[in-house]
Design an enzyme around this catalytic site. Structure first.
Site, PDB file in Angstrom:
ATOM      1  N   LYS A 149       0.813  -1.225   0.000  1.00 36.76           N
ATOM      2  CA  LYS A 149       0.000   0.000   0.000  1.00 36.76           C
ATOM      3  C   LYS A 149       0.846   1.274   0.000  1.00 36.76           C
ATOM      4  CE  LYS A 149      -4.568  -1.204   0.574  1.00 36.76           C
ATOM      5  NZ  LYS A 149      -4.532  -2.554   1.071  1.00 36.76           N
TER       6      LYS A 149
ATOM      7  N   GLY B 241     -16.204 -13.479   0.724  1.00 34.79           N
ATOM      8  CA  GLY B 241     -16.546 -12.192   0.094  1.00 34.79           C
ATOM      9  C   GLY B 241     -16.167 -12.258  -1.364  1.00 34.79           C
TER      10      GLY B 241
ATOM     11  N   ASP C   2     -17.369 -11.185  -4.132  1.00 40.14           N
ATOM     12  CA  ASP C   2     -18.035 -10.243  -5.043  1.00 40.14           C
ATOM     13  C   ASP C   2     -17.234 -10.017  -6.330  1.00 40.14           C
ATOM     14  OD1 ASP C   2     -16.520  -8.770  -2.750  1.00 40.14           O
ATOM     15  OD2 ASP C   2     -16.384  -7.423  -4.478  1.00 40.14           O
TER      16      ASP C   2
ATOM     17  N   SER D  69       1.219  -9.811  -0.366  1.00 39.51           N
ATOM     18  CA  SER D  69       0.891  -8.383  -0.353  1.00 39.51           C
ATOM     19  C   SER D  69       1.214  -7.667   0.953  1.00 39.51           C
ATOM     20  CB  SER D  69      -0.587  -8.190  -0.692  1.00 39.51           C
ATOM     21  OG  SER D  69      -1.388  -8.903   0.226  1.00 39.51           O
TER      22      SER D  69
HETATM   23  C1  PLP Z   1      -5.258  -3.593   0.869  1.00 34.34           C
HETATM   24  C2  PLP Z   1      -4.654  -4.934   0.864  1.00 34.34           C
HETATM   25  C3  PLP Z   1      -5.044  -5.901  -0.079  1.00 34.34           C
HETATM   26  C4  PLP Z   1      -6.121  -5.661  -1.093  1.00 34.34           C
HETATM   27  O1  PLP Z   1      -5.719  -4.692  -2.031  1.00 34.34           O
HETATM   28  P1  PLP Z   1      -6.764  -4.042  -3.063  1.00 34.34           P
HETATM   29  O2  PLP Z   1      -5.974  -3.074  -3.835  1.00 34.34           O
HETATM   30  O3  PLP Z   1      -7.855  -3.409  -2.259  1.00 34.34           O
HETATM   31  O4  PLP Z   1      -7.303  -5.166  -3.878  1.00 34.34           O
HETATM   32  C5  PLP Z   1      -4.395  -7.105  -0.057  1.00 34.34           C
HETATM   33  N1  PLP Z   1      -3.434  -7.390   0.845  1.00 34.34           N
HETATM   34  C6  PLP Z   1      -3.035  -6.495   1.759  1.00 34.34           C
HETATM   35  C7  PLP Z   1      -1.973  -6.866   2.728  1.00 34.34           C
HETATM   36  C8  PLP Z   1      -3.628  -5.227   1.800  1.00 34.34           C
HETATM   37  O5  PLP Z   1      -3.226  -4.331   2.721  1.00 34.34           O
END
Ligand code: PLP
Length: 334
Positions: free
Chosen positions: A63, A218, A220, A314
Site C-alpha cells: 500500500k 466475500g 463479489d 501483499s
Molecule cells: C489492501 C490490501 C489488499 C487488497 O488490495 P486491493 O488493492 O484493495 O485489492 C491485499 N493485501 C493487503 C496486505 C492489503 O493491505
C-alpha cells in the site's frame, strides 16, 4: 453503459506509462523487495515460483506504493494543505508515512474500536487520527465532511488512478527481477493491486495469465468478473481483513475486466494453510490477506506444472498475539 467483457471498452483510467512513471517516483523511496524462491513450493506445484515479498515493504505492505505515488502527484498547494483517508488497515499507515515523507499533514479516520497497536502505529507516523463510531456513522461520510471543511484531499484505498498505478509497480519490479512469467497470482480486495499489476503484466510479459484470488466469504469480485456487472457483498466474514471490501471500484473493475484472465476464491482454511507454509517453510510472516495468492497457487485449480509463476505476498501486518488466540490450532503447539 452496459458492463461486461463483451461491452465496448471505454477509455481505461490507468495505462502502463503511468505505472512506469510511478516506479520512477518510488525508486530509492520504496524498498526493492526480494523475489524469493522455495524448493518446497516448486516441488509441490511443479512450477518455478517467485514470491514477491511485499510483506517486507515499508509499512509492511504494498500500500505504500500507491499512497506515495498519489501524494507525489498532488500539486504543492494541495499537498501542503493535507490529505485524508478512511482505513483501519495498511492504507492508513501508508498514507501516514507518505504524508510524513512528502510534508503533507495526514488525517486518518479510524473506528473507535480499532486495535490500539494500529492507532499507535498510525500516530507514530505523525498522522492525526479522527475516531468515528462504526455502528452509528459511515466512515466515508465522516471523511468527506472533514475533507470539505478543512480543504483536505481524499486519498481512497484503491479506486484512484494514481493509487492503482503505484500498486502496479509491484509487478513491474517483479518482471524486472525475474523476467517474463507464464502466470501471476495476485490477491483481490478492491482490486487496486490486481488491476495495477495486470496493466504492468500486459506491457512487460504479454503472454502472462494474471489470476486474481479472493476470499470465498466475500467473492463479489469473482461474481463481478464472471457476470460482467459490478456485484457487492456486505461485511464478509473472513480472516483476510485486507480484502473485506464491498466491491471492486469504478476505476478498478474495467481494468480487471480488460487485463485479468481468471479470478477465483479460496476458503479461510486454505488461507491458514498457506500462511502456515509461508511461516514454516519460507520463514515469512504474511498476514491472511497477504497469503491469498499463495493459497490460490496451492489450490491447483490452474495447472502450473512446468510454468514460471509469480506470486505477490501483499503484506505482513498480523497481530500475532491476537492471531494465535483466535486460531489456536494454527499455533506453534498445533
Ligand atoms: C489492501 C490490501 C489488499 C487488497 O488490495 P486491493 O488493492 O484493495 O485489492 C491485499 N493485501 C493487503 C496486505 C492489503 O493491505
Amino acid at each position: 453503459m452496459p458492463g461486461g467483457a463483451a461491452a465496448v471498452p471505454g477509455p481505461l483510467a490507468v495505462d502502463f506509462d503511468q505505472v512506469r512513471a510511478a516506479a520512477g517516483r518510488l525508486r530509492g523511496v520504496a524498498h526493492l523487495t526480494p523475489a524469493l524462491v522455495s524448493s518446497q513450493a516448486n516441488r509441490r506445484t511443479g512450477a518455478t515460483a517467485f514470491f514477491k515479498a511485499e510483506n517486507l515493504q515499508r509499512v509492511g505492505a504494498f500500500k505504500f506504493r500507491g499512497a506515495y505515488n498519489a501524494l507525489s502527484l498532488l500539486d504543492p498547494a494541495r499537498r501542503s494543505r493535507g490529505v485524508i483517508t478512511y482505513s483501519s488497515g495498511n492504507h492508513a499507515q501508508a498514507v501516514a508515512l507518505a504524508g510524513q515523507l512528502l510534508g503533507s499533514p495526514a488525517t486518518i479516520v479510524m473506528p473507535t474500536d480499532a486495535p490500539a497497536v494500529k492507532l499507535a502505529a498510525t500516530r507514530g507516523y505523525g498522522a492525526r487520527v479522527v475516531l468515528y463510531d462504526r455502528l452509528r456513522e459511515d466512515r466515508e461520510t465522516v471523511a468527506t465532511a472533514l475533507a470539505r471543511r478543512d480543504g483536505l484531499t481524499l486519498i481512497p484505498p484503491f479506486d484512484h488512478a494514481d493509487v492503482v498505478a503505484g500498486q502496479g509497480t509491484c509487478a513491474l519490479e517483479l518482471f524486472e527481477q525475474v523476467g517474463p512469467l507464464d502466470f501471476l497470482f495476485v490477491c483481490v480486495g478492491g482490486g487496486g493491486l490486481l488491476s495495477g499489476c495486470a496493466v504492468a503484466a500486459a506491457a512487460l510479459s504479454p503472454g502472462c495469465r494474471v489470476i486474481g484470488v479472493e476470499p470465498a466469504a466475500g467473492d463479489d469480485a469473482v461474481r463481478s468478473f464472471h457476470s460482467g456487472t459490478l456485484q457487492h457483498c456486505e461485511n464478509p466474514a473472513t480472516i483476510a481483513d485486507g480484502a473485506r471490501t464491498h466491491s471492486l471500484g469504478r476505476i478498478t473493475f474495467p481494468l480487471v475486466l480488460r487485463y485479468v484472465h481468471e479470478l477465483f476464491s479460496v476458503t479461510d482454511e486454505e488461507l491458514l494453510l498457506a500462511m502456515q507454509f509461508l511461516w514454516e517453510r519460507m520463514k515469512l510472516v504474511v498476514e491472511p490477506t497477504g497469503a491469498l495468492a499463495t493459497a490460490g497457487l496451492f489450490q491447483a485449480r490452474v495447472d502450473v506444472a512446468g510454468a514460471r509463476v509469480g506470486v505477490i505476498l501483499s503484506g505482513g501486518n498480523v497481530d500475532v498475539t491476537d492471531f494465535f488466540a483466535r486460531f489456536p490450532r494454527a499455533g506453534p503447539q498445533g
